[in-house]
Scaffold this motif. Structure first.
Motif, PDB file in Angstrom:
ATOM      1  N   SER A  92       0.829  -1.219   0.000  1.00  0.00           N
ATOM      2  CA  SER A  92       0.000   0.000   0.000  1.00  0.00           C
ATOM      3  C   SER A  92       0.858   1.261   0.000  1.00  0.00           C
ATOM      4  O   SER A  92       0.389   2.333  -0.364  1.00  0.00           O
ATOM      5  N   THR A  93       2.116   1.119   0.433  1.00  0.00           N
ATOM      6  CA  THR A  93       2.987   2.312   0.431  1.00  0.00           C
ATOM      7  C   THR A  93       3.328   2.740  -0.996  1.00  0.00           C
ATOM      8  O   THR A  93       3.563   3.908  -1.239  1.00  0.00           O
ATOM      9  N   PHE A  94       3.350   1.774  -1.933  1.00  0.00           N
ATOM     10  CA  PHE A  94       3.804   2.086  -3.293  1.00  0.00           C
ATOM     11  C   PHE A  94       2.974   3.193  -3.940  1.00  0.00           C
ATOM     12  O   PHE A  94       3.510   4.062  -4.613  1.00  0.00           O
ATOM     13  N   ASP A  95       1.638   3.116  -3.751  1.00  0.00           N
ATOM     14  CA  ASP A  95       0.775   4.137  -4.348  1.00  0.00           C
ATOM     15  C   ASP A  95       0.074   5.002  -3.310  1.00  0.00           C
ATOM     16  O   ASP A  95      -0.277   6.142  -3.598  1.00  0.00           O
ATOM     17  N   SER A 280       1.157  -7.242  -7.861  1.00  0.00           N
ATOM     18  CA  SER A 280       1.835  -7.673  -9.100  1.00  0.00           C
ATOM     19  C   SER A 280       0.809  -8.049 -10.163  1.00  0.00           C
ATOM     20  O   SER A 280       0.968  -7.714 -11.338  1.00  0.00           O
ATOM     21  N   GLU A 281      -0.233  -8.770  -9.734  1.00  0.00           N
ATOM     22  CA  GLU A 281      -1.256  -9.215 -10.675  1.00  0.00           C
ATOM     23  C   GLU A 281      -2.012  -8.012 -11.255  1.00  0.00           C
ATOM     24  O   GLU A 281      -2.315  -7.979 -12.459  1.00  0.00           O
ATOM     25  N   ALA A 282      -2.294  -7.019 -10.420  1.00  0.00           N
ATOM     26  CA  ALA A 282      -2.968  -5.807 -10.921  1.00  0.00           C
ATOM     27  C   ALA A 282      -2.084  -5.117 -11.959  1.00  0.00           C
ATOM     28  O   ALA A 282      -2.568  -4.683 -13.013  1.00  0.00           O
ATOM     29  N   THR A 289      -0.635   1.163 -16.839  1.00  0.00           N
ATOM     30  CA  THR A 289      -0.074   0.995 -15.487  1.00  0.00           C
ATOM     31  C   THR A 289       1.157   1.894 -15.252  1.00  0.00           C
ATOM     32  O   THR A 289       1.901   1.669 -14.300  1.00  0.00           O
ATOM     33  N   ASP A 290       1.336   2.893 -16.099  1.00  0.00           N
ATOM     34  CA  ASP A 290       2.510   3.783 -15.954  1.00  0.00           C
ATOM     35  C   ASP A 290       2.532   4.483 -14.597  1.00  0.00           C
ATOM     36  O   ASP A 290       3.593   4.774 -14.053  1.00  0.00           O
ATOM     37  N   ARG A 291       1.320   4.773 -14.075  1.00  0.00           N
ATOM     38  CA  ARG A 291       1.261   5.527 -12.813  1.00  0.00           C
ATOM     39  C   ARG A 291       1.399   4.624 -11.574  1.00  0.00           C
ATOM     40  O   ARG A 291       1.440   5.127 -10.453  1.00  0.00           O
ATOM     41  N   PHE A 292       1.466   3.301 -11.794  1.00  0.00           N
ATOM     42  CA  PHE A 292       1.654   2.406 -10.654  1.00  0.00           C
ATOM     43  C   PHE A 292       2.988   2.746  -9.988  1.00  0.00           C
ATOM     44  O   PHE A 292       4.017   2.834 -10.642  1.00  0.00           O
ATOM     45  N   GLY A 293       2.936   2.950  -8.694  1.00  0.00           N
ATOM     46  CA  GLY A 293       4.160   3.310  -7.968  1.00  0.00           C
ATOM     47  C   GLY A 293       4.282   4.809  -7.764  1.00  0.00           C
ATOM     48  O   GLY A 293       5.145   5.261  -7.017  1.00  0.00           O
ATOM     49  N   SER A 294       3.401   5.570  -8.434  1.00  0.00           N
ATOM     50  CA  SER A 294       3.487   7.021  -8.219  1.00  0.00           C
ATOM     51  C   SER A 294       2.125   7.617  -7.885  1.00  0.00           C
ATOM     52  O   SER A 294       1.881   8.802  -8.085  1.00  0.00           O
ATOM     53  N   ASP A 296      -1.229   5.564  -8.133  1.00  0.00           N
ATOM     54  CA  ASP A 296      -2.385   5.002  -8.837  1.00  0.00           C
ATOM     55  C   ASP A 296      -3.327   4.380  -7.808  1.00  0.00           C
ATOM     56  O   ASP A 296      -2.914   3.493  -7.047  1.00  0.00           O
ATOM     57  N   GLU A 297      -4.588   4.831  -7.831  1.00  0.00           N
ATOM     58  CA  GLU A 297      -5.543   4.347  -6.826  1.00  0.00           C
ATOM     59  C   GLU A 297      -5.785   2.838  -6.940  1.00  0.00           C
ATOM     60  O   GLU A 297      -6.087   2.165  -5.952  1.00  0.00           O
ATOM     61  N   ARG A 298      -5.599   2.274  -8.152  1.00  0.00           N
ATOM     62  CA  ARG A 298      -5.812   0.833  -8.325  1.00  0.00           C
ATOM     63  C   ARG A 298      -4.766   0.017  -7.557  1.00  0.00           C
ATOM     64  O   ARG A 298      -5.024  -1.111  -7.149  1.00  0.00           O
ATOM     65  N   GLY A 299      -3.588   0.607  -7.373  1.00  0.00           N
ATOM     66  CA  GLY A 299      -2.549  -0.065  -6.583  1.00  0.00           C
ATOM     67  C   GLY A 299      -2.977  -0.209  -5.131  1.00  0.00           C
ATOM     68  O   GLY A 299      -2.777  -1.255  -4.500  1.00  0.00           O
ATOM     69  N   VAL A 300      -3.599   0.844  -4.587  1.00  0.00           N
ATOM     70  CA  VAL A 300      -4.076   0.790  -3.195  1.00  0.00           C
ATOM     71  C   VAL A 300      -5.227  -0.215  -3.076  1.00  0.00           C
ATOM     72  O   VAL A 300      -5.289  -0.998  -2.126  1.00  0.00           O
ATOM     73  N   ILE A 301      -6.112  -0.199  -4.083  1.00  0.00           N
ATOM     74  CA  ILE A 301      -7.250  -1.136  -4.058  1.00  0.00           C
ATOM     75  C   ILE A 301      -6.734  -2.574  -4.042  1.00  0.00           C
ATOM     76  O   ILE A 301      -7.158  -3.399  -3.224  1.00  0.00           O
TER      77      ILE A 301
END
Lengths: 495, 185
Positions: A92-95, A280-282, A289-294, A296-301
């Motif tokens: 959850s920290t990633f996004d 990882s699967e998301a 997925t470019d915004r993953f790690g910066s 992206d709300e889908r990463g938190v979900i």
């Protein structure tokens, strides 16, 4: 029978004061989970011996709800401070944290509360749906199978938990040795007691749990500098936008809940593995997925739905075979044993109503308490993350020592907590799995009793462990588990 | 005074650093398993079989860890490497790097020593006296203010008293005096 047990289980949950303990458990869990370095395991560990004054149902439901609440609480510090309150919130920290820095902390916290609730509900629905099959499978297991399942659990935990497989196995074996102290379960003879009467009943499971999860962790925490609050936290954003964003990604949310439940049901995997795999699967399956790690709300979900799903999943092996799916599940198992309830097939037989009461408590906490309390708590979340660990350490140590002493008023338990805590600290430091150690301790008696009973049935022949398709399948799975860490990286190197 | 103690602990830790390794942990477990293996030979077959088997397996594992780096490459990787069955090692490593907190082994050692001291006090003077002494000692080492230490000491001691009173357990006496068997006293 299942329907009657379900009705009885619901009756247990909604009776007074059990319902109060369920609500209290979630609240305490959220607060404990939000404090970095504490998390549900340590919180449950400290509360566990104090439940000695409660009836078994209240105690188990209180701890199960602390577990569920703690899993959501862990996301608060992950999002606000970039320091996960629990290992299950690490992804959850990633996004989440980047969202906080972009002025969307409240959105991220609302996403976390909503996704946690849905993930938790998905897990409970799967638990109820799979219950008839689980009951049938579990009740078909006999002594040789239960012995093999104990070793399969140990093999899985050493493979799935990170670190060297040999160190994991050694840790598990040391746990089994711990369980051999005291009266042998198979003969009227005491072992390794040094003629001390205090050791005749063996070393207590709860003492090991407190040593490993309270004392070892507190020694580690005591060495970490600067308490918790490193900067003032401004919480901005919108609750409603956060909630809406979860419902606009139903597939990610539901899939993550299912991944969490399945991964959580593997002994040793727990929520930390579940949230990394789900994340990882998301990333793998979603577009843009470019915004993953910066931020992206889908990463938190993905992370948050899976870790609460893992709570439900971890209960399947815990209740059915006495093999905990995670550290917190191991503590729950300790609570069952402490309150005289034998985990294993009886949880799907004579104690089925208790099992359903636990499921229902998880459903209630996921469906009602986390969304309501979690969303109410969102704007105040920053306060909890400012708690100073220097204050927490003495509180946890004192409660652990007095807690273990109250269980059977035996000074050996106080000394055991200390010794296991010191050993546990060095084990953590040098990469030995303390969950494997704990699993060994829990499985010791089960393994020894069933080994003895099986050999009695077969007149001493070890072939009984290869008698029938179920036994062969269990042996094959155990062997496969042990060679998996060698084969998988080797296969991956060809890609 | 604090600086002097800190320097002494730091020097002692430096001297002991060579012992602080996974091999030392394995050697300790090897010794324990060796004792169990030997001792279980004196029990009946029924009581001794299980600990003997487990101790044997433990000893093999410990030896593998101790001699791990001298093993041939394929076997060495089994002993030392992380299997990463689920392929999440990269993500976990990324998290571990970002999660690194400033850590001081002296503080950990002092925490451990105060806990050891607390247990010794519990055994010989009882919970009710040992608890405030432990909380005050730990709080002073950590540099907490008396405004924090005082309520913390009162709160924890109060919790101990309440629990003892509720469960009718004598927390005000030394455990060694209450217990009937005393370790060699």
């Amino acid at each position: 029978m299942s329907v009657e047990a379900l009705v009885e289980g619901l009756g247990l949950l909604f009776s007074w004061p059990v319902l109060l303990y369920a609500i209290l458990g979630v609240l305490v869990g959220i607060v404990i989970g939000a404090i970095p370095g504490i998390g549900p395991s340590i919180g449950m560990t400290v509360i566990l011996p104090l439940t000695v004054v409660l009836d078994p149902t209240s105690a188990i439901i209180l701890l199960a709800c602390v577990y569920m609440g703690g899993m959501y609480g862990g996301s608060i510090s992950a999002i606000v401070l970039n320091v996960p309150g629990t290992a299950g919130s690490a992804a959850s920290t990633f996004d989440g944290y980047p969202m906080s820095r972009q002025g969307l902390a409240i959105n991220a916290l609302a996403i976390s509360a909503t996704a946690s609730a849905i993930g938790g509900v998905v897990a409970v629905v799967l638990l109820f749906l799979s219950a008839p099959f689980v009951i049938e499978i579990v009740l078909s297991f006999q002594s040789p199978h239960l012995f093999l399942v104990a070793f399969l659990g140990l093999a899985m935990i050493t493979v799935v938990a990170s670190g060297s497989i040999v160190k994991g196995l050694v840790a598990g074996m040391v746990g089994l040795l711990y369980s051999t102290v005291g009266m042998a379960p198979t003969a009227a003879q005491t072992r390794f007691t040094f003629d001390m009467m205090e050791l005749y009943d063996g070393l207590h499971l709860i003492a090991a749990i407190l040593g490993l999860f309270a004392i070892a962790e507190m020694i580690k925490l005591g060495g970490e500098k600067g308490g918790i609050a490193r900067s003032s936290v401004e919480l901005e954003g919108s609750i409603s936008n956060g909630v809406r964003s979860v419902f606009s990604h139903p597939v990610t949310t539901l899939k993550s809940g299912v991944i969490g439940t399945v991964i959580g049901s593997l002994p040793g995997a727990g929520s930390s593995m579940a949230n990394f795999i789900s994340y990882s699967e998301a990333m793998r399956s979603l577009k843009d997925t470019d915004r993953f790690g910066s931020g992206d709300e889908r990463g938190v979900i993905a992370s948050e739905a899976s870790n609460n799903g893992a709570v439900g999943g971890s209960l399947v092996p815990t209740l059915s075979f006495g093999i905990p799916g995670s550290a917190s599940a191991a503590i729950l198992l300790g609570a069952l044993i402490m309150h005289g309830i034998n985990p294993g097939p009886s949880m799907y037989g004579t104690n089925l109503s208790m099992t359903f009461a636990i499921y229902a408590a998880l459903a209630l906490s996921a469906l009602v308490i986390i969304p309501i309390v979690g969303l109410m708590f969102v704007t105040r979340a920053g306060y909890v993350t400012k708690v100073n660990t220097d204050v927490i350490v003495p509180v946890v140590v004192v409660l652990s020592m007095i807690g273990v002493y109250t269980i059977r008023v035996n000074w050996i338990d106080v000394v055991t907590v200390l010794v296991v805590g010191l050993i546990g600290f060095f084990m953590i430091k040098h990469g030995y799995s303390i969950i494997a150690l704990l699993l060994g301790i829990i499985l010791g008696d089960i393994a020894e009793e069933n080994l003895f009973r099986s050999l009695q049935l077969s007149d001493g022949s070890w072939w009984i462990f290869l008698d029938g398709p179920l036994a062969i399948a269990l042996v094959a799975t155990t062997v496969a588990m042990l060679i998996l860490p060698v084969v998988v990286p080797w296969l991956r190197s060809f890609r | 005074m604090d600086d002097l103690i800190e320097d002494r602990i730091r020097n002692a830790l430096d001297r002991l650093r060579v012992l602080d390794s996974d091999k030392t942990v394995a050697a300790f477990f090897l010794a324990v398993a060796g004792y169990v293996f030997y001792e279980s030979g004196s029990y009946s077959d029924v009581a001794g079989q299980f600990p003997r088997i487990i101790a044997g397996v433990t000893m093999v594992g410990c030896v593998l860890i101790i001699v791990g780096e001298y093993l041939p490459r394929p076997l060495r990787s089994v002993v030392t490497d992380d299997g990463d069955v689920f392929g999440t090692a990269d993500l976990e490593a990324e998290h571990d790097e970002s999660d690194e907190k400033p850590y001081d082994p002296v503080d950990s050692t002092v925490t451990a020593l105060t806990i050891v001291g607390y247990v010794v006090l519990i055994l010989f003077v009882g919970f009710l006296v040992a608890t405030p002494l432990f909380v005050v000692a730990y709080g002073l080492w950590k540099g907490l203010s008396w405004k924090t230490i005082a309520p913390l000491a009162v709160g924890t001691t109060g919790a101990v008293f309440l629990l003892g009173d509720t469960l009718n357990i004598a927390v005000e006496y030394a455990i060694m005096a209450v217990g009937h068997v005393v370790i060699g006293l």
